[in-house]
Motif scaffolding. Structure first.
Motif, short mmCIF file in Angstrom:
data_model
loop_
_atom_site.label_atom_id
_atom_site.label_comp_id
_atom_site.label_asym_id
_atom_site.label_seq_id
_atom_site.Cartn_x
_atom_site.Cartn_y
_atom_site.Cartn_z
N ALA A 190 0.86 -1.19 0.00
CA ALA A 190 0.00 0.00 0.00
C ALA A 190 0.89 1.23 0.00
O ALA A 190 2.01 1.21 0.51
CB ALA A 190 -0.93 0.01 1.21
N GLY A 191 0.39 2.31 -0.59
CA GLY A 191 1.16 3.54 -0.65
C GLY A 191 2.13 3.54 -1.81
O GLY A 191 1.83 3.05 -2.90
N SER A 192 3.33 4.07 -1.58
CA SER A 192 4.33 4.17 -2.65
C SER A 192 5.73 4.09 -2.08
O SER A 192 5.95 4.37 -0.89
CB SER A 192 4.16 5.47 -3.44
N CYS A 193 6.68 3.72 -2.94
CA CYS A 193 8.08 3.67 -2.56
C CYS A 193 8.91 3.87 -3.81
O CYS A 193 8.66 3.22 -4.85
CB CYS A 193 8.41 2.32 -1.92
N ALA A 194 9.89 4.76 -3.74
CA ALA A 194 10.82 5.02 -4.84
C ALA A 194 10.09 5.26 -6.15
O ALA A 194 10.51 4.77 -7.21
CB ALA A 194 11.81 3.86 -4.96
N GLY A 195 8.98 5.98 -6.09
CA GLY A 195 8.23 6.33 -7.29
C GLY A 195 7.26 5.27 -7.76
O GLY A 195 6.56 5.47 -8.77
N GLN A 196 7.16 4.14 -7.06
CA GLN A 196 6.27 3.06 -7.46
C GLN A 196 5.03 3.05 -6.56
O GLN A 196 5.15 2.93 -5.34
CB GLN A 196 6.99 1.71 -7.37
N ASP A 197 3.84 3.14 -7.16
CA ASP A 197 2.60 3.11 -6.41
C ASP A 197 2.07 1.68 -6.29
O ASP A 197 2.26 0.84 -7.18
CB ASP A 197 1.53 3.95 -7.10
N ALA A 198 1.38 1.41 -5.19
CA ALA A 198 0.72 0.13 -4.99
C ALA A 198 -0.53 0.04 -5.86
O ALA A 198 -1.07 1.06 -6.31
CB ALA A 198 0.37 -0.05 -3.53
N VAL A 199 -1.01 -1.19 -6.06
CA VAL A 199 -2.27 -1.38 -6.79
C VAL A 199 -3.46 -1.38 -5.84
O VAL A 199 -4.61 -1.20 -6.27
CB VAL A 199 -2.25 -2.69 -7.61
N ILE A 204 -7.91 4.98 4.22
CA ILE A 204 -7.03 5.86 4.99
C ILE A 204 -5.67 5.92 4.29
O ILE A 204 -5.15 4.89 3.86
CB ILE A 204 -6.86 5.31 6.43
N PRO A 205 -5.06 7.10 4.16
CA PRO A 205 -3.73 7.17 3.56
C PRO A 205 -2.70 6.42 4.39
O PRO A 205 -2.41 6.79 5.54
CB PRO A 205 -3.43 8.68 3.53
N VAL A 206 -2.16 5.34 3.83
CA VAL A 206 -1.17 4.54 4.53
C VAL A 206 -0.10 4.05 3.56
O VAL A 206 -0.31 4.00 2.34
CB VAL A 206 -1.78 3.31 5.24
N GLN A 207 1.05 3.71 4.12
CA GLN A 207 2.07 2.93 3.43
C GLN A 207 2.24 1.61 4.18
O GLN A 207 2.30 1.59 5.41
CB GLN A 207 3.42 3.66 3.40
#
Length: 324
Positions: A190-199, A204-207
């Motif tokens: 969930a969320g994003s990392c190094a420019g990659q978004d989750a599907v 609630i906004p989470v990573q």
């Protein structure tokens, strides 16, 4: 430990490395990286029909306010079960929050009282919004073999607690794995990392990110400013974290400074593979009333949830199923 001319704040720093001048030795940690304000070892307890979990979130070491919006994180440590040995979590209800099952290794079946069913295998994730109410059965009739997984509960705001239930069943092949550098990979649940978004789509906004690090690997991860709550849980190996280089080993949980910057720096510290979950979220900051499988805002709402369950009125809407 603080520099002699500084006053400690209200947070707890439990581990540090200091060079011989009395300053924190920062190595390659970037300026403005979040500090660790609490560290503890997750306790173990029985869950479901009797299996053992480690509980980084949901025990006495973190308050609901500190972990907000996260309510619980359980790790089922990697264990080889004989056929029928793993008891699972037989039929039980939920209301008022999301439950997230991440099957790191193994297989787990699930079904609910409205006819939804499926299986999770190596690397799959099920993101379930219990909302107004779900009655379900998890992990029973296990065929045997290794199991390693995590279950996380994420709170919902008052206006979403009675939303219709919904599932997102996400195959491992659909969950992005980003190569952060030659020694660090991240599975973006969930969320994003190094420019990659989750599907996965979250209310609630989470990573929710599973970092896999080779010996000596390090990385600086960016967290959105609104996600003030950041929790770091090590399930394998050992890491140094933050400007004080707090050492976190297998089973350790670190809470990062909500008032700090937006960067999370870590480095593998024992020349071995490192695995950890990073959870970051925007606090809801609403009253929390919880009892067993129900999480609401007031005691009266909890009482009503039990009455609905006992009268067969908890589950009235079949949850939608989104397969990814």
């Amino acid at each position: 430990m603080f520099r002699k001319d500084e006053e400690p704040n209200s947070f707890l720093i439990v581990s540090e490395r200091i060079d011989n001048r009395g300053w924190f030795c920062a190595m390659s940690c970037p300026a403005g990286a979040k500090r660790v304000v609490k560290k503890f070892h997750a306790h173990s307890q029985r869950e479901g029909a009797g299996f053992i979990v480690r509980r980084p979130i949901g025990g006495s070491s973190l308050s609901d306010q500190e972990a907000d919006p996260f309510l619980l994180l359980d790790e089922l440590p990697r264990t080889n079960y004989a056929p029928g040995e793993f008891p699972g979590a037989p039929w039980h209800p939920h209301r008022g929050f999301d439950t997230v099952m991440y099957m790191k290794e193994g297989r787990g079946d699930h079904e609910d009282s409205m006819g939804n069913k499926g299986s999770l295998t190596d690397g799959d994730c099920q993101w379930m919004t219990a909302g107004a109410g779900i009655l379900h059965n998890e992990g029973t009739n296990h065929p045997g073999g290794y199991l390693h997984g995590f279950q996380c509960w994420i709170n919902l705001p008052k206006e979403k607690k009675m939303t219709p239930p919904a599932y997102q069943d996400i195959r491992s092949s659909s969950i992005p794995v980003v190569t952060c550098n030659d020694k660090v990979k991240a599975k973006v649940i969930a969320g994003s990392c190094a420019g990659q978004d989750a599907v996965c789509q979250t209310i609630i906004p989470v990573q929710y990110i599973d970092f896999m690090v080779q010996p000596g690997g390090e990385f600086t991860h960016d967290v959105p400013a609104e996600m003030e709550t950041v929790i770091f849980y090590v399930y394998k190996g050992s890491a140094m974290l933050g400007p004080e280089q707090v050492v976190a080993k297998e089973g350790d949980t670190c809470l990062l400074d909500p008032r700090g910057g937006t960067k999370v720096w870590f480095k593998e510290s024992q020349n071995e593979e490192l695995g950890f979950l990073l959870l970051a979220g925007k606090p809801i900051r609403e009253p929390i009333s919880r009892y067993g499988p129900f999480v609401m805002n007031t005691k009266e709402e909890i009482r009503q949830a039990f009455l609905d369950y006992q009268s067969g009125q908890l589950c009235k809407i079949k949850g939608t199923m989104r397969k990814i």
